[in-house]
Design an enzyme around this catalytic site. Structure first.
Site, PDB file in Angstrom:
ATOM      1  N   GLU A 276       0.686  -1.402   0.131  1.00 32.82           N
ATOM      2  CA  GLU A 276      -0.312  -0.221   0.143  1.00 32.82           C
ATOM      3  C   GLU A 276       1.128   1.365  -0.255  1.00 32.82           C
ATOM      4  OE1 GLU A 276      -2.916   0.053  -0.574  1.00 32.82           O
ATOM      5  OE2 GLU A 276      -3.046  -1.846  -0.264  1.00 32.82           O
ATOM      6  N   ASP A 362       3.652  -3.763  -5.734  1.00 30.92           N
ATOM      7  CA  ASP A 362       4.567  -5.702  -5.334  1.00 30.92           C
ATOM      8  C   ASP A 362       6.169  -4.846  -5.278  1.00 30.92           C
ATOM      9  OD1 ASP A 362       1.934  -6.560  -5.128  1.00 30.92           O
ATOM     10  OD2 ASP A 362       2.288  -7.501  -6.727  1.00 30.92           O
TER      11      ASP A 362
END
Length: 416
Positions: A276, A362
């Site tokens: 996040e 990611d």
């Protein structure tokens, strides 16, 4: 010509939705009997089949919504529903602001009531059947009423301002309206965490000191400042787990679902949070805001041109009021009913951008934490949320905002 283009676009949209849904159902059902090889050590066949059945059920419901939405859209436009409602309200309230606001509000309420049965089925049939729903029917009604009240409190003043600008601000009223909407959107991002979200959920400070220190160390390492770490009672409504950032600027806060903290280890939570954080560090939020504002600018400019032409109304089943010239409420409704039909086939571009952002987030998480921890967390979340591991490639390309599990995990493991 607009009538023809509208009907062709609507037929193409609904046909494509149904075709994609049929592909997804067939593909998922075909691969239901075996867990993909790379997930065999971690996902059981029972969990895989549960995810397949859950996906199929949700896709069937989405198809029913698509057909219903198209029927309602035709009824409101070409079959004269909006015209009849406009005539009735004008007779009661006149063609001034009261009548225009009542017209827009009536259509919004009507569409919300049509959506309500689908929401009910989603929660109390599908989510209930697969063990996700924890919402009572009373809470469902209360949430719906709260949403209605909030929409009225914030939406009606904004609607009045737009209608006033359309009448008083001259040829470039849409430019002022865009500025008002952009300002309102930014203010909503700021006030949502502290004023709106607590109306629906309880938010408590993260009390696990070990977890707090771990997260604060990650935030410091990434150069990120937040106004607090909170745990949300997501289990009150659903068994699904998640974590997210909310707010804007200095009002940002980090929120964990209690279901997520109960399922993941400390290392896995840290990896999910790093993902996040990657969205903010790669400026994905800012990019999406800029794109949204740019698109809305173009659409409002188009709208400002369309409202000047009587064929815009007549082509979509509404007779403009030429005596007073006040067709603004009907124009707003027609535009916002029409545009999703024409913009539907641009959806894959938005999905493509979103998936690219997910890959980038990611990659950032893999730099800040052990990528194997993020892989482990993702596998648990896919299993707990019954996300299919075998989506149809074309369906996922068109709709998915996140990459399919296999692609996402393959890229993460490639970084090790």
């Amino acid at each position: 010509m607009l009538t023809i283009f509208f009907m062709l676009a609507l037929i193409a949209m609904v046909s494509t939705k149904l075709w994609l849904a049929a592909r997804q159902i067939r593909y998922v059902a075909f691969h239901r009997s075996a867990v993909p090889r790379q997930f065999e050590p971690t996902i059981s066949l029972t969990a895989h089949q549960r995810a397949a059945d859950y996906t199929v059920a949700r896709t069937h419901l989405a198809s029913a919504e698509a057909v219903t939405g198209a029927i309602v859209l035709i009824a409101l436009t070409l079959l004269g529903g909006l015209q009849a409602l406009s005539t009735t309200l004008a007779g009661l309230l006149g063609h001034g602001y009261a009548g225009q606001i009542a017209l827009v509000a009536s259509v919004i309420v009507l569409l919300s009531l049509i959506d309500l049965p689908f929401d009910y089925i989603r929660h109390f049939s599908i989510e209930q059947r697969f063990g996700f729903n924890r919402m009572t029917k009373t809470l469902f009604v209360v949430d719906s009423l709260k949403g209605f009240v909030l929409s009225a409190v914030f939406g009606l003043p904004l609607l009045f301002i737009v209608l006033w600008l359309m009448e008083q601000a001259g040829r470039f009223w849409w430019l002022w309206a865009w500025g008002v909407w952009a300002t309102f959107s930014l203010l909503a991002l700021i006030i949502y965490p502290t004023l709106i979200a607590p109306l629906f959920n309880k938010f408590e400070p993260l009390r696990d000191e070990t977890m707090r220190r771990r997260i604060e160390a990650l935030l410091k390492r990434c150069g990120f400042a937040a106004r607090g770490l909170f745990v949300m009672d997501g289990s009150r409504r659903s068994a699904h787990g998640n974590a997210y950032f909310t707010g804007f600027g200095r009002a940002k806060r980090i929120v964990f679902f209690d279901t997520l903290l109960a399922r993941l280890s400390g290392n896995e939570v840290e990896a999910v949070l790093a993902h996040e954080l990657g969205h903010f560090k790669r400026r994905h939020v800012t990019q999406r805001l800029v794109i949204t504002f740019a698109i809305s600018f173009g659409l409002l400019a188009l709208f400002g041109w369309l409202v000047q032409h009587s064929w815009f109304y007549s082509s979509l089943g509404v007779t403009p009021v030429l005596t007073t010239g006040n067709n603004h409420g009907a124009a707003l409704i027609l535009f916002f009913l029409m545009m999703p039909v024409f913009l539907f086939f641009l959806g894959p571009l938005n999905s493509l951008l979103s998936r690219r952002h997910e890959f980038e987030a990611d990659a950032f998480a893999a730099q800040q934490t052990n990528p194997h921890e993020l892989v482990s967390a993702l596998v648990k979340l896919y299993e707990d949320n019954a996300s299919t591991l075998t989506p149809d490639p074309i369906y996922s390309t068109f709709y998915y905002s996140h990459p399919p599990a296999a692609q996402r995990i393959e890229r993460l493991l490639a970084t090790t």
